[in-house]
Design a protein around this motif. Sequence first.
Motif, PDB file in Angstrom:
ATOM      1  N   UNK A 143       0.842  -1.197   0.000  1.00 19.50           N
ATOM      2  CA  UNK A 143       0.000   0.000   0.000  1.00 19.50           C
ATOM      3  C   UNK A 143       0.876   1.245   0.000  1.00 19.50           C
ATOM      4  N   UNK A 144       0.533   2.253  -0.807  1.00 18.01           N
ATOM      5  CA  UNK A 144       1.265   3.528  -0.755  1.00 18.01           C
ATOM      6  C   UNK A 144       0.850   4.324   0.477  1.00 18.01           C
ATOM      7  N   UNK A 145       1.811   4.985   1.092  1.00 22.17           N
ATOM      8  CA  UNK A 145       1.559   5.778   2.301  1.00 22.17           C
ATOM      9  C   UNK A 145       2.017   7.210   2.061  1.00 22.17           C
ATOM     10  N   UNK A 146       1.372   8.166   2.723  1.00 18.57           N
ATOM     11  CA  UNK A 146       1.643   9.582   2.403  1.00 18.57           C
ATOM     12  C   UNK A 146       3.024  10.061   2.807  1.00 18.57           C
ATOM     13  N   UNK A 147       3.695   9.375   3.725  1.00 13.74           N
ATOM     14  CA  UNK A 147       4.972   9.883   4.224  1.00 13.74           C
ATOM     15  C   UNK A 147       6.190   9.257   3.525  1.00 13.74           C
ATOM     16  N   UNK A 385      -2.148  11.453  11.009  1.00 18.93           N
ATOM     17  CA  UNK A 385      -1.437  12.390  10.146  1.00 18.93           C
ATOM     18  C   UNK A 385      -2.377  13.341   9.417  1.00 18.93           C
ATOM     19  N   UNK A 386      -3.683  13.057   9.463  1.00 22.37           N
ATOM     20  CA  UNK A 386      -4.644  13.966   8.850  1.00 22.37           C
ATOM     21  C   UNK A 386      -4.809  15.251   9.662  1.00 22.37           C
ATOM     22  N   UNK A 387      -4.523  15.177  10.951  1.00 21.90           N
ATOM     23  CA  UNK A 387      -4.651  16.361  11.815  1.00 21.90           C
ATOM     24  C   UNK A 387      -3.317  16.811  12.395  1.00 21.90           C
ATOM     25  N   UNK A 388      -2.306  15.935  12.404  1.00 20.01           N
ATOM     26  CA  UNK A 388      -0.983  16.279  12.902  1.00 20.01           C
ATOM     27  C   UNK A 388       0.065  15.890  11.869  1.00 20.01           C
ATOM     28  N   UNK A 389       1.178  16.563  11.888  1.00 19.11           N
ATOM     29  CA  UNK A 389       2.231  16.310  10.922  1.00 19.11           C
ATOM     30  C   UNK A 389       3.185  15.248  11.439  1.00 19.11           C
ATOM     31  N   UNK A 390       3.469  14.276  10.576  1.00 17.49           N
ATOM     32  CA  UNK A 390       4.435  13.239  10.897  1.00 17.49           C
ATOM     33  C   UNK A 390       5.786  13.680  10.334  1.00 17.49           C
ATOM     34  N   UNK A 391       6.698  14.025  11.198  1.00 15.91           N
ATOM     35  CA  UNK A 391       7.999  14.520  10.783  1.00 15.91           C
ATOM     36  C   UNK A 391       9.009  13.385  10.681  1.00 15.91           C
ATOM     37  N   UNK A 392       9.858  13.470   9.660  1.00 20.01           N
ATOM     38  CA  UNK A 392      10.956  12.519   9.511  1.00 20.01           C
ATOM     39  C   UNK A 392      12.161  13.044  10.277  1.00 20.01           C
ATOM     40  N   UNK A 393      12.602  12.299  11.276  1.00 24.24           N
ATOM     41  CA  UNK A 393      13.737  12.713  12.090  1.00 24.24           C
ATOM     42  C   UNK A 393      15.023  12.602  11.264  1.00 24.24           C
ATOM     43  N   UNK A 401      15.769  12.896   3.374  1.00 27.92           N
ATOM     44  CA  UNK A 401      15.187  13.630   2.252  1.00 27.92           C
ATOM     45  C   UNK A 401      13.669  13.676   2.338  1.00 27.92           C
ATOM     46  N   UNK A 402      13.172  13.864   3.555  1.00 28.09           N
ATOM     47  CA  UNK A 402      11.734  13.989   3.758  1.00 28.09           C
ATOM     48  C   UNK A 402      10.955  12.696   3.762  1.00 28.09           C
ATOM     49  N   UNK A 403      11.633  11.553   3.633  1.00 27.67           N
ATOM     50  CA  UNK A 403      10.964  10.260   3.606  1.00 27.67           C
ATOM     51  C   UNK A 403      10.958   9.659   5.013  1.00 27.67           C
ATOM     52  N   UNK A 404       9.799   9.553   5.622  1.00 24.57           N
ATOM     53  CA  UNK A 404       9.701   8.988   6.967  1.00 24.57           C
ATOM     54  C   UNK A 404       9.902   7.480   6.915  1.00 24.57           C
ATOM     55  N   UNK A 405      10.510   6.930   7.947  1.00 24.68           N
ATOM     56  CA  UNK A 405      10.720   5.492   8.087  1.00 24.68           C
ATOM     57  C   UNK A 405       9.841   4.975   9.226  1.00 24.68           C
ATOM     58  N   UNK A 406       9.908   3.664   9.461  1.00 24.34           N
ATOM     59  CA  UNK A 406       9.064   3.113  10.519  1.00 24.34           C
ATOM     60  C   UNK A 406       9.489   3.613  11.899  1.00 24.34           C
ATOM     61  N   UNK A 407      10.754   3.942  12.086  1.00 24.73           N
ATOM     62  CA  UNK A 407      11.165   4.509  13.367  1.00 24.73           C
ATOM     63  C   UNK A 407      10.452   5.831  13.633  1.00 24.73           C
ATOM     64  N   UNK A 408      10.202   6.617  12.575  1.00 23.34           N
ATOM     65  CA  UNK A 408       9.439   7.852  12.731  1.00 23.34           C
ATOM     66  C   UNK A 408       7.972   7.558  13.038  1.00 23.34           C
ATOM     67  N   UNK A 409       7.438   6.505  12.406  1.00 22.59           N
ATOM     68  CA  UNK A 409       6.032   6.145  12.619  1.00 22.59           C
ATOM     69  C   UNK A 409       5.791   5.707  14.061  1.00 22.59           C
ATOM     70  N   UNK A 410       6.631   4.804  14.570  1.00 25.74           N
ATOM     71  CA  UNK A 410       6.418   4.311  15.936  1.00 25.74           C
ATOM     72  C   UNK A 410       6.669   5.416  16.951  1.00 25.74           C
TER      73      UNK A 410
END
Length: 451
Positions: A143-147, A385-393, A401-410
């Motif tokens: 599945x494609x994900x927005x981050x 993520x629809x109401x808050x921004x998921x930032x890539x650390x 390069x702006x691509x979040x990983x699972x460490x950012x998700x958890x």
Amino acid sequence: MKGPPLPAEIIAILSAFAPVMRVTTWLKAEILLIGAFLCQGPRRISSILRVLGKSNERRFEKYHRVLNRDKGSCALCAKILLGLWVALLPADFPIIIAVDETLERRKGKMIKAKGCYRDAVRSTERRVVKCFGLKWICMALIIPLPWNERPWALPFLTVLAPSKAANERRNREQRTVVDWTVVMLRLVSRWLRKSWILVGDGAYACIELGHHCRKHGVTLISILRRDVNLYEFPEPPRPGKRGRKSTKGKPIAKLKDMAKDAGQNWTESGITGYGGKKKSIKYLTGVNLWYKAGEVPLPVRWVLVIDPDNPERPEAFFSTDTEMSPEQIVEHFVLRWNIEVTFEKSRAHMGIETQRQWSDKAIGRTTPVLMGLYSLACVIAKEMSQTMKLNAEVTAWYNKEGQATFSDVIAFVRRSIWAAKFFLNSKSTDKSIKLPRQELDFLINQLVMAA
């Protein structure tokens, strides 16, 4: 028996699983799920209770019973999890499910289903490493994900495949990886009731599996050996001819010979490779019958691909959907590599291989639950993520390069749970936040506590 306060998005998603088990069991299971998100390191019951501030719980054994005794269906949980993700699929994105097996390294006399297997992570082309462990067969939805530009493989159904020695000790019939895949295939087809695509590596390049896929309206895509026997379709029988009808026609040249033949009419095309990167390839394709002695011939579209950057290593793929374009076959197979990333990230961040249960039921439940938690974390993050921004650390030595990983998700999910617990009553406009001493000590203890 009460867990920490939770954001509304997490409550809404977790409530979908509540009907699967009894109320008392669900109250314990919900606490374990939240604690598993918050844990860093081993996902053991003791670690979960500690991170939730329940170190002094006198009846701690009741939480162990969720895995080794209480009634509940992992299959129903898998069905719900798959339904959550299918509902979030883009309208123009097909249902693609990757299947692969992974090894959970385990030792001990009480681990009855273990066997000695090749360790794909530690082995190389020249050196084979074997170790004892449990073999799991996992299905994951692509599945494609927005981050992230790369589609992710999110596991929803994980099945234990006991070793041959374990089945012999229990007088059970041995099932191969393909046998278990057929069982999972039937189950998922009954859940979805629509066409979908199954993608696997060379272990799933099987005529028998291909026939089962065609029977249930599923398209199988896998890698194809370059010395495989391919035949033309049989010619219509002549009127009045007696005897058994031919099931195949004349054999065609081997794919490995075609790859060396410079006179072949190669087609140049561009595909979307791993990570969404564009790539140029050359290919040959055709629709023929795949035949093996003792098997009914299987009609497939084969694709022989040469990478201009590495022309010495041609690859061949096939699809049981003969109308599918060669570019689609290659692109769908490339998506299979995302499940390998899932296995690595689940070990690094979800505690796979850190559990220490000896009960057969607990062993059979824990790994599928941890795999499901990987997907559940992504479901929660996508809703939030629809109401808050998921930032890539990012760091000076690792630019994502702006691509979040699972460490950012958890981390995103953990932060929302901790914020709901400690900052629920704080005003959003306050420049400073005051915490009671007891809560501050609890947070500091979580930082300094050994795993």
